[in-house]
Design an enzyme around this catalytic site. Structure first.
Site, PDB file in Angstrom:
ATOM      1  N   MET A 268      60.104 104.609  54.345  1.00 17.29           N
ATOM      2  CA  MET A 268      58.688 104.797  54.031  1.00 17.29           C
ATOM      3  C   MET A 268      58.520 105.416  52.650  1.00 17.29           C
ATOM      4  O   MET A 268      59.165 106.400  52.321  1.00 17.29           O
ATOM      5  CB  MET A 268      58.066 105.681  55.129  1.00 17.29           C
ATOM      6  CG  MET A 268      56.597 105.955  54.933  1.00 17.29           C
ATOM      7  SD  MET A 268      55.636 104.396  54.953  1.00 17.29           S
ATOM      8  CE  MET A 268      54.333 104.843  53.825  1.00 17.29           C
ATOM      9  N   HIS A 302      63.174  98.871  47.292  1.00 12.87           N
ATOM     10  CA  HIS A 302      61.859  98.517  47.847  1.00 12.87           C
ATOM     11  C   HIS A 302      60.936  99.751  47.854  1.00 12.87           C
ATOM     12  O   HIS A 302      59.813  99.707  47.362  1.00 12.87           O
ATOM     13  CB  HIS A 302      62.051  97.963  49.262  1.00 12.87           C
ATOM     14  CG  HIS A 302      60.782  97.584  49.960  1.00 12.87           C
ATOM     15  ND1 HIS A 302      60.340  96.295  50.049  1.00 12.87           N
ATOM     16  CD2 HIS A 302      59.869  98.333  50.631  1.00 12.87           C
ATOM     17  CE1 HIS A 302      59.203  96.257  50.716  1.00 12.87           C
ATOM     18  NE2 HIS A 302      58.899  97.482  51.091  1.00 12.87           N
ATOM     19  N   GLU A 303      61.435 100.842  48.407  1.00 12.64           N
ATOM     20  CA  GLU A 303      60.586 102.047  48.500  1.00 12.64           C
ATOM     21  C   GLU A 303      60.283 102.589  47.113  1.00 12.64           C
ATOM     22  O   GLU A 303      59.167 103.031  46.845  1.00 12.64           O
ATOM     23  CB  GLU A 303      61.248 103.116  49.372  1.00 12.64           C
ATOM     24  CG  GLU A 303      61.655 102.666  50.775  1.00 12.64           C
ATOM     25  CD  GLU A 303      60.586 101.897  51.535  1.00 12.64           C
ATOM     26  OE1 GLU A 303      59.390 102.159  51.332  1.00 12.64           O
ATOM     27  OE2 GLU A 303      60.958 101.003  52.335  1.00 12.64           O
TER      28      GLU A 303
HETATM   29  N1  TRP Z   1      55.677 100.804  54.184  1.00 17.71           N
HETATM   30  C1  TRP Z   1      56.967 100.786  54.827  1.00 17.71           C
HETATM   31  C2  TRP Z   1      57.799  99.826  54.018  1.00 17.71           C
HETATM   32  O1  TRP Z   1      57.676  98.633  54.103  1.00 17.71           O
HETATM   33  C3  TRP Z   1      56.880 100.318  56.243  1.00 17.71           C
HETATM   34  C4  TRP Z   1      56.910 101.342  57.312  1.00 17.71           C
HETATM   35  C5  TRP Z   1      57.760 102.346  57.423  1.00 17.71           C
HETATM   36  C6  TRP Z   1      56.109 101.383  58.486  1.00 17.71           C
HETATM   37  N2  TRP Z   1      57.544 103.023  58.599  1.00 17.71           N
HETATM   38  C7  TRP Z   1      56.547 102.437  59.252  1.00 17.71           C
HETATM   39  C8  TRP Z   1      55.090 100.629  58.960  1.00 17.71           C
HETATM   40  C9  TRP Z   1      55.964 102.756  60.486  1.00 17.71           C
HETATM   41  C10 TRP Z   1      54.498 100.931  60.188  1.00 17.71           C
HETATM   42  C11 TRP Z   1      54.940 101.986  60.947  1.00 17.71           C
HETATM   43  O2  TRP Z   1      58.533 100.194  53.186  1.00 17.71           O
HETATM   44 ZN    ZN Z   2      57.213  98.157  51.979  1.00 22.54          ZN
END
Ligand code: TRP
Ligand code: ZN
Length: 882
Positions: A268, A302-303
């Site tokens: 995330m 990606h992050e």
């Molecule tokens: N934005 C995150 C990514 O794609 C995705 C993500 C991480 C997420 N944890 C999550 C989405 C929990 C929904 C729920 O890098």
């Molecule tokens: Zn993402």
């Protein structure tokens, strides 16, 4: 679980927020069961909305302690609290709201909001998890400056982290301490993060292109401190790449990554404080495979890339999710292609899209890349949003070419820095720099389902013309009966009889590229269109959809000879591989036909000779390894309306054995030629050699000759890297050599029982074991001390792998595996709805199975539907019911 409603949210109902937030000051007093969260929020009415609207804040599973407006405590008659909201009817135009709530992180098994993982506290707020922390307008178009004070026991939680920069810290009574963090960038609540624990750090630094020094920190539990080097190297490479390729520089003085064991997804992008599933950070040569090293490189990038495509420029609402995810996946795919072998990366990405995303597009949960309604947004973090979304951005990048695409992305980031925007804003930037009309192209965002292109070619000797006629068609999906024609870029080449690319001159049809080029992009916009190539003096072999120029299914009535020709000569590496896949699919389909009519399936010798030819075609090991792998059972399943599960499994095995028998000499030679000496390096060149060697060795193990078994056993015992150990373990466990298989599993378990990530591999190898007692083994392994239903990585390793990768067993005609999956899903839904609703996917795909299996699967879905379900599982199950 709190009882919540299952209302459908529609894109067309979007309204800007009634109140904007200027700043938020949060104070967390951390205790496992009774954490107090105090918030001070500066609100102001949004002048774009009607006067006098009430203040409506989101909040779930919160115990409200107190509320005050401008310092005056409210009494219970001043507000209403429901399961999902706090509503204050009378508020001034600008005011300060003070709220205190109590939450119970230790009992939060949903892994959303503030929760515990091992002995640490951590958060996951995307998409709508912040509302489990405190009352707030939890929507991405409300952006604010956050200050966060974290208070906790000094001994148990010496490390206290949040977004931005640390601005204060100190000691408190009762062995407690605090750190205050301030994030200077306005952000939506979904990017909020907090971590507290007894963690250790690996530190490094990066000098940005404008000369600023950024501290880089990877925080992990002490036993993992030796597993951070690869993630750190990947982070620095990603930072450099984003400066060079997109001109994007990092903006804070500190960038932190934290590894946690219990995490619903991969990672995330919280501002300045990324939280990662430990499987996407931690690697050491002896614990992680090449695949894991590459995944870490990709996910770290990606992050990091989200800092611009997601954080600095974010989404107006969750329907725009692919705006940040599709673009960021495209960016990480290009980065990985640059770091490794470009053709192999493309093959892997397309293979995944064509198996898993195409299946999603053909199933009951099919949705457009920009959905127009949802019940639970967590259900929309899908392959369609991510991977198909990335393919759309790739098509845009190809339509513009590299220079204009860069201009377009610069314009997008500059125009919308600090804003929450829509897909239209992204497209407008691309249109403004290029003058391209994207009106028809927007259908890619609004229309669900995979288009099929049916192509035919006619050679006219008298006119020296070759005409390609392309028809497009998209099957109806739920709620979208009539599909419109899309603008589909089809990159083509024409090969002559000796395999050379012909110069292409088009007399009719809309195309881009210069006349005389050997590649042209045909712009298909109609339901049917013809393209006429001039000066073609012999019947060519068309190479269609080069580089997989659009996410479509393409059918062309290729002869075996034409496929062999493409497989040997196509200048497009992707299409050379794809020709091999088409040839193999044809051969396997032939065998499956024999299997179904009770004959002994035999592999077409043309495929054997084609594979033999690969060994002295002068291919790079990376490409050779890819080309030697038969299409997987999942991709083969995609080739049928009703999947012949048993036939696919049996025939693919027979094909492997036949190839191993016929090509023993070549395979053994390749195994011997691709042994590496020296220290393990996770670099493309070495990865390719290991992949080729292990691919060839697993063919040889299909025969289970004494020498093959002995070689796998030796490799298992003597290798110093997990790639080779895991490959050998897989070969042994998937063979009939029970004694050696069990011995290897035991050795592995003894050595790695303390390492959660390595034990995940141990579970995976067994869950995918094709033997008929697989279900019993999976059930037994659920009782193993290293297994836990509360840990998503464990659930994925054992249960998802069994249900998705052990197809013949999962679809066993006794229906016991369907029943098993439904049972697990029901148990899991009470703990972790996000994981439960993902896990049930294979049961929702009953449309592709024969009548008897359909009935069994539907019965299990109905049993699940009858229970009291989370929003997540409810939405998926009601779509999947017959
Ligand atoms: N934005 C995150 C990514 O794609 C995705 C993500 C991480 C997420 N944890 C999550 C989405 C929990 C929904 C729920 O890098
Ligand atoms: Zn993402």
């Amino acid at each position: 679980m709190t009882q919540v409603n299952n209302d459908v949210i529609y894109l067309k109902d979007y309204l800007s927020p009634a109140f904007l937030v200027h700043s938020v000051a949060l104070t967390f007093d951390l205790e496992p069961h009774q954490t107090r969260v105090h918030s001070l929020i500066q609100f102001e009415r949004n002048s774009k909305r009607e006067v006098g609207l009430p203040l409506v804040l989101h909040g779930v599973d919160l115990k409200l302690i107190s509320v005050a407006v401008n310092g005056t405590p409210l009494s219970e008659s001043d507000y209403q609290v429901t399961a999902e909201q706090l509503v204050i009817t009378q508020v001034p135009n600008a005011f300060e709201l003070a709220v205190e709530v109590e939450i119970d992180p230790a009992n939060n098994t949903s892994l959303e909001g503030l929760y515990r993982s091992n002995t640490m506290f951590c958060t996951q707020c995307e998409a709508e998890g912040f509302r489990k922390i405190t009352y707030y307008p939890d929507r991405p178009d409300v952006m604010a400056a956050f200050t966060t004070k974290v208070i906790a026991d000094k001994t148990e939680y010496p490390v206290l982290l949040s977004n931005g920069n640390p601005i204060d810290k100190g000691e408190l009574d009762n062995n407690r301490h605090f750190v205050t963090w301030q994030d200077p960038f306005d952000k939506p609540a979904y990017l909020f993060a907090l971590v507290a624990g007894d963690l250790q750090v690996v530190e490094d630094s990066f000098i940005t292109m404008s000369g600023r020094k950024v501290a880089l920190e990877i925080w992990v539990e002490p036993e993992n401190i030796t597993k951070c080097d690869h993630a750190m190297a990947s982070l620095k490479a990603a930072m450099t790449w984003d400066e060079e390729v997109y001109g994007r520089e990092y903006d804070l003085d500190i960038y932190m990554i934290v590894a946690v064991n219990d995490f619903n997804m991969g990672a995330m992008e919280n501002k300045g404080l990324n939280i990662f599933n430990s499987s996407c950070v931690l690697a050491r040569p002896d614990t992680a495979t090449d695949g894991a090293f590459q995944r870490i490189e990709g996910v770290v990038a990606h992050e990091y890339f989200h800092n611009w495509s997601g954080n600095r420029v974010t989404c107006r609402d969750w329907f725009q999710l692919s705006l940040k995810e599709g673009f960021t996946v495209y960016r990480d795919q290009c980065f990985s292609a640059d770091m490794n072998d470009e053709a192999v990366k493309r093959i892997e990405d397309v293979a995944m899209l064509r198996t898993a995303q195409f299946a999603e597009d053909a199933g009951p949960t099919a949705h457009p890349v920009r959905p127009d309604h949802f019940i639970e947004i967590s259900n929309f973090y899908t392959l369609t949003i991510y991977e198909k979304g990335s393919e759309i951005v790739r098509m845009i990048a190809n339509l513009l070419g590299p220079d204009l695409f860069r201009k377009g992305s610069d314009l997008y980031f500059e125009r919308h820095d600090g804003q929450a925007v829509t897909v239209e804003d992204f497209i407008a930037a691309m249109a403004d720099v290029s003058g391209i009309d994207f009106t028809q192209f927007m259908g890619w965002y609004s229309q669900a389902g995979t288009p099929t292109l049916s192509v035919s070619g006619v050679f006219n000797h008298d006119l020296n013309q070759y005409t390609l006629t392309i028809k497009q068609q998209t099957a109806p999906t739920k709620g979208q009966a009539n599909k419109q024609a899309l603008h589909i870029p089809v990159k083509v080449g024409l090969l002559n009889a000796v395999g050379e690319d012909l110069p292409l001159t088009l007399s009719a049809g809309d195309a881009s590229g210069a006349q005389g080029d050997t590649d042209r992009v045909l712009h298909l916009r109609e339901a049917e269109q013809s393209f006429v190539f001039e000066n073609i003096t012999e019947e060519p072999v068309p190479s269609l959809l080069r580089g997989f120029s659009a996410p479509v299914k393409l059918s062309f009535d290729y002869t075996q000879d034409q496929l062999l020709h493409l497989m040997q000569h196509d200048s497009d590496g992707f299409n050379r591989w794809d020709a091999g896949q088409r040839l193999a699919i044809a051969a396997l389909k032939e065998m499956i036909g024999q299997f179904e009519s009770g004959e002994m399936p035999t592999l077409n010798p043309v495929l054997i000779e084609a594979y033999r030819g690969l060994f002295d075609a002068g291919l790079e090991p990376a490409i050779l390894a890819e080309m030697l792998v038969l299409p997987g059972e999942a991709y083969l399943s995609e080739q049928f309306d009703i999947v012949p599960v048993d036939g696919i499994h049996a025939c693919r095995n027979i094909a492997c054995k036949t190839l191993a028998q016929a090509l023993t000499v070549e395979l053994e030679q390749a195994v011997n030629d691709n042994q590496l000496s020296g220290d393990y390096r996770p670099v493309a060149e070495d990865i390719a050699k290991r992949r080729l060697k292990n691919t060839c060795q697993s063919y040889l193990m299909a025969l289970e000759t004494e020498s093959a078994v002995e070689r796998s056993w030796q490799q298992f015992n003597q290798s110093d890297n997990m790639t080779d150990v895991q490959a050998a373990l897989m070969q042994l466990v998937h063979s009939k050599q029970d004694e050696k298989a069990n011995a290897a599993l035991e050795i592995f378990e003894q050595e790695w029982q303390q390492d959660a990530l390595v034990m995940d591999q141990w579970f995976q190898v067994q869950a995918s074991r094709p033997h008929p007692d697989a279900l019993a083994r999976v059930k037994a392994l659920m009782e193993h001390s290293a297994f836990s239903l509360k840990n998503p990585n464990k659930v994925r390793s054992l249960i998802s792998v069994y249900c998705n990768q052990n197809r013949a067993n999962f679809h066993s005609i006794d229906g016991l595996s369907y029943q098993f999956l439904a049972d697990v899903v029901l148990t899991l839904d009470e703990m972790n709805p996000q994981i439960a609703s993902r896990l049930i996917t294979p049961l929702t795909r009953w449309q592709k199975m024969d009548g008897k299996r359909q009935k069994l699967m539907q019965a299990e879905l109905q049993r699940v539907a009858a229970a009291n379900l989370s929003k997540d599982l409810f939405e998926v199950v009601q779509k999947a019911l017959p």
